[in-house]
Design an enzyme around this catalytic site. Structure first.
Site, PDB file in Angstrom:
ATOM      1  N   HIS A   1       0.832  -1.201   0.000  1.00 40.86           N
ATOM      2  CA  HIS A   1       0.000   0.000   0.000  1.00 40.86           C
ATOM      3  C   HIS A   1       0.866   1.250   0.000  1.00 40.86           C
ATOM      4  O   HIS A   1       1.876   1.334   0.708  1.00 40.86           O
ATOM      5  CB  HIS A   1      -0.926   0.020   1.218  1.00 40.86           C
ATOM      6  CG  HIS A   1      -2.141   0.853   0.999  1.00 40.86           C
ATOM      7  ND1 HIS A   1      -2.113   2.234   1.008  1.00 40.86           N
ATOM      8  CD2 HIS A   1      -3.432   0.515   0.747  1.00 40.86           C
ATOM      9  CE1 HIS A   1      -3.322   2.704   0.776  1.00 40.86           C
ATOM     10  NE2 HIS A   1      -4.153   1.686   0.611  1.00 40.86           N
ATOM     11  N   HIS A   2       0.432   2.238  -0.795  1.00 33.43           N
ATOM     12  CA  HIS A   2       1.196   3.478  -0.922  1.00 33.43           C
ATOM     13  C   HIS A   2       1.174   4.292   0.373  1.00 33.43           C
ATOM     14  O   HIS A   2       2.004   5.196   0.564  1.00 33.43           O
ATOM     15  CB  HIS A   2       0.614   4.318  -2.064  1.00 33.43           C
ATOM     16  CG  HIS A   2       1.629   5.170  -2.765  1.00 33.43           C
ATOM     17  ND1 HIS A   2       2.678   5.791  -2.104  1.00 33.43           N
ATOM     18  CD2 HIS A   2       1.766   5.513  -4.073  1.00 33.43           C
ATOM     19  CE1 HIS A   2       3.397   6.471  -2.974  1.00 33.43           C
ATOM     20  NE2 HIS A   2       2.864   6.323  -4.176  1.00 33.43           N
ATOM     21  N   ALA A   3       0.256   3.995   1.291  1.00 31.24           N
ATOM     22  CA  ALA A   3       0.213   4.717   2.569  1.00 31.24           C
ATOM     23  C   ALA A   3       1.482   4.491   3.381  1.00 31.24           C
ATOM     24  O   ALA A   3       1.810   5.301   4.250  1.00 31.24           O
ATOM     25  CB  ALA A   3      -1.002   4.281   3.387  1.00 31.24           C
TER      26      ALA A   3
ATOM     27  N   ASN B   1       5.843   8.264   3.123  1.00 28.84           N
ATOM     28  CA  ASN B   1       5.822   9.029   1.883  1.00 28.84           C
ATOM     29  C   ASN B   1       6.436  10.400   2.104  1.00 28.84           C
ATOM     30  O   ASN B   1       6.037  11.137   3.014  1.00 28.84           O
ATOM     31  CB  ASN B   1       4.383   9.198   1.398  1.00 28.84           C
ATOM     32  CG  ASN B   1       3.825   7.924   0.803  1.00 28.84           C
ATOM     33  OD1 ASN B   1       4.017   7.634  -0.376  1.00 28.84           O
ATOM     34  ND2 ASN B   1       3.150   7.140   1.629  1.00 28.84           N
TER      35      ASN B   1
END
Length: 521
Positions: free
Chosen positions: A138-140, A316
């Site tokens: 997941h990009h989170a 991120n």
């Protein structure tokens, strides 16, 4: 517990069934000579021995009461490897197209938020006896640079996996989720800290805003302020800029890195400028085929890292900028020159405001609102009518320059699998690996069912551009009245050929799933 930043949490709040917010990679692997084992079991054992090297493997989400604030990461001391590492067998003949289609299908489904947000798929049944690994995270919890650090934890530089020290045994707490009072207190504390951070960034933000509008001395009547050159805020409407479904189409191609660098050096452009030029040429060809090429140049959304050198934190730290693709320019060399000019202006702009871009910001009461707005935006199909901020997402991620190994098998490819979104139905991401540029094109299947054609045009654009660049260095003939260069100097100026890669025709490549789909001169 560990709080998600405002940027990390945004990838959760804006996720919908139509727009899953995970990224991944597709690796074709070559098993050791004479291998007789069960590679799926080897992968599980390999991952089990490395899980303590990256928190991505063992952390999961704990949601706040009523979604009033961002979730937090908590440790999961009972990770079910049989769930997270799975086996898939392709039906015969096990072609590369079948592999791409299956990865597209796997990439279209949401990750289970009650578990750590990652999945591995070991895919066998490929022609040639090779296997593939598809990873999904997941990009989170991870961006491109953090993903490279994650790969270092599970990959090796030799066929023999390095010895990893076992983790210290910790007492199991047997807590599946945290209590409501504990979560509410943590949410309040974190929100106050985020407001403090935001206030501290005000001076940097003020300087950044000032740099966007610089006073210019002038003797003419009118404004004394001038916006930055090449600032293109909106792109033209194209078939790529629509609301999307959760269905995906995926295609991969590889291009020799040395040849792309050769093009950039000859044209005075960066590697990223050439990559953008290749993507622009492929999109120009594709839209022209359908009679949909706009007169106004397409624009690309380009991720920009905000990380300090050496920072490998699993979160991120990225922003986004918009650049022209100069698709209104027919000549590929002139197109790259126009892109390079735009790129220089954009880099200058980002350099002046980069330090002021926040990655953490308060969001108390916002999660449920952001989720509702994201769902409404997709279902209302506003993206079909509003002018796009950009036409396509293009990302270039630097990778390992040497061969890597996973569970004793050699990685032959490093194809990225990224995220299309409403209004930008196509994502073109490239990662460098072991002397190649590996392109992964992921799109909404309803909007771009023929993404494989764009991938083919990408290869054709590279070949045509390389030929034009080589022609620039070809000495004039005596018939034209210009003496040819001496043989020794001509040999020294001749571009060095990329070794150990054979040229393959487009049809031949399509029949060989276990090998890279490469483009050579």
């Amino acid at each position: 517990m560990k709080h998600l930043s405002g940027l990390d949490a945004t990838f959760l709040h804006t996720e919908t069934p139509e727009t899953p917010m995970h990224v991944g990679g597709l690796h074709v692997l070559e098993l050791p000579s004479g291998y007789k084992g069960d590679f799926y079991e080897d992968v599980k054992a390999h991952v089990q021995s490395r899980m303590h090297l990256s928190e991505v493997f063992t952390r999961k989400l704990a949601l706040m009461p009523f979604e009033l604030s961002n979730p937090v990461w908590v440790d999961d001391d009972d990770v079910d490897l049989d769930y997270h590492v799975r086996r898939v067998t392709l039906p015969r003949p096990g072609s590369s197209r079948q592999l791409e289609q299956y990865v597209a299908r796997l990439h279209s489904t949401l990750l289970d938020r009650s578990r750590p947000l990652w999945e591995f798929f070991v895919i066998d049944g490929l022609q040639g006896g090779r296997v593939a690994l598809y990873s999904k995270l997941h990009h989170a919890g991870i961006d491109g640079q953090a993903g490279a650090a994650f790969a270092e934890a599970i990959m090796d530089l030799t066929p023999e996996p390095r010895v990893i020290k076992a983790p210290r045994q910790m007492a199991r707490r047997n807590r599946y989720q945290l209590g409501v009072a504990e979560l509410a207190g943590a949410a309040l504390t974190n929100t106050l800290q985020q407001y403090v951070k935001l206030v501290k960034t005000f001076p940097d933000m003020a300087r950044a805003v000032k740099s966007l509008v610089v006073p210019q001395p002038t003797n003419q009547a009118g404004s004394l302020w001038k916006l930055p050159k090449n600032l293109n805020l909106l792109g033209p409407r194209t078939p790529l800029n629509v609301a999307i479904t959760n269905q995906r189409a995926y295609a991969v191609r590889s291009i020799p890195l040395a040849e792309v660098k050769q093009i950039g050096k000859r044209l005075g452009a960066s590697l990223n400028d050439v990559v953008l030029g290749l993507c622009a040429g492929a999109l120009r060809h594709y839209l022209s085929d359908h009679g949909k090429l706009p007169r106004k140049p397409l624009t690309a959304a380009i991720p920009v890292t905000l990380r300090e050198p050496g920072d490998t934190t699993s979160n991120n730290q990225v922003s986004m900028t918009v650049m022209t693709l100069a698709t209104d320019v027919a000549d590929p060399i002139e197109r790259i020159k126009a892109i390079a000019e735009s790129s220089a202006a954009t880099k200058s702009l980002m350099g002046s405001i980069k330090a002021a871009i926040p990655t953490d910001f308060p969001s108390f009461g916002a999660p449920w609102l952001m989720s509702g707005l994201a769902s409404m935006y997709g279902r209302s199909r506003f993206a079909d009518r509003l002018p796009p901020v950009a036409n396509v997402v293009i990302s270039n991620v630097p990778g390992a320059p040497v061969p890597l190994y996973f569970a004793g098998a050699k990685l032959l490819t490093y194809y990225p699998v990224s995220i299309p979104s409403h209004g930008m139905a196509l994502n073109m991401t490239v990662q460098s690996y072991n002397g190649m540029l590996d392109f992964g094109l992921i799109a909404c299947r309803r909007a771009v069912p023929d993404v494989d054609d764009i991938a083919d045009y990408l290869v054709e654009e590279h070949r045509a551009l390389l030929a034009k660049v080589k022609a620039l260095d070809t000495p004039a003939t005596a018939a034209e009245g210009v003496p040819a260069s001496p043989p020794a100097k001509a040999a020294a100026a001749r571009p060095r050929k990329t070794p150990a890669r054979k040229t393959a025709s487009r049809k031949t490549v399509a029949r060989k799933p276990a090998a890279r789909k490469t483009a050579t001169a």
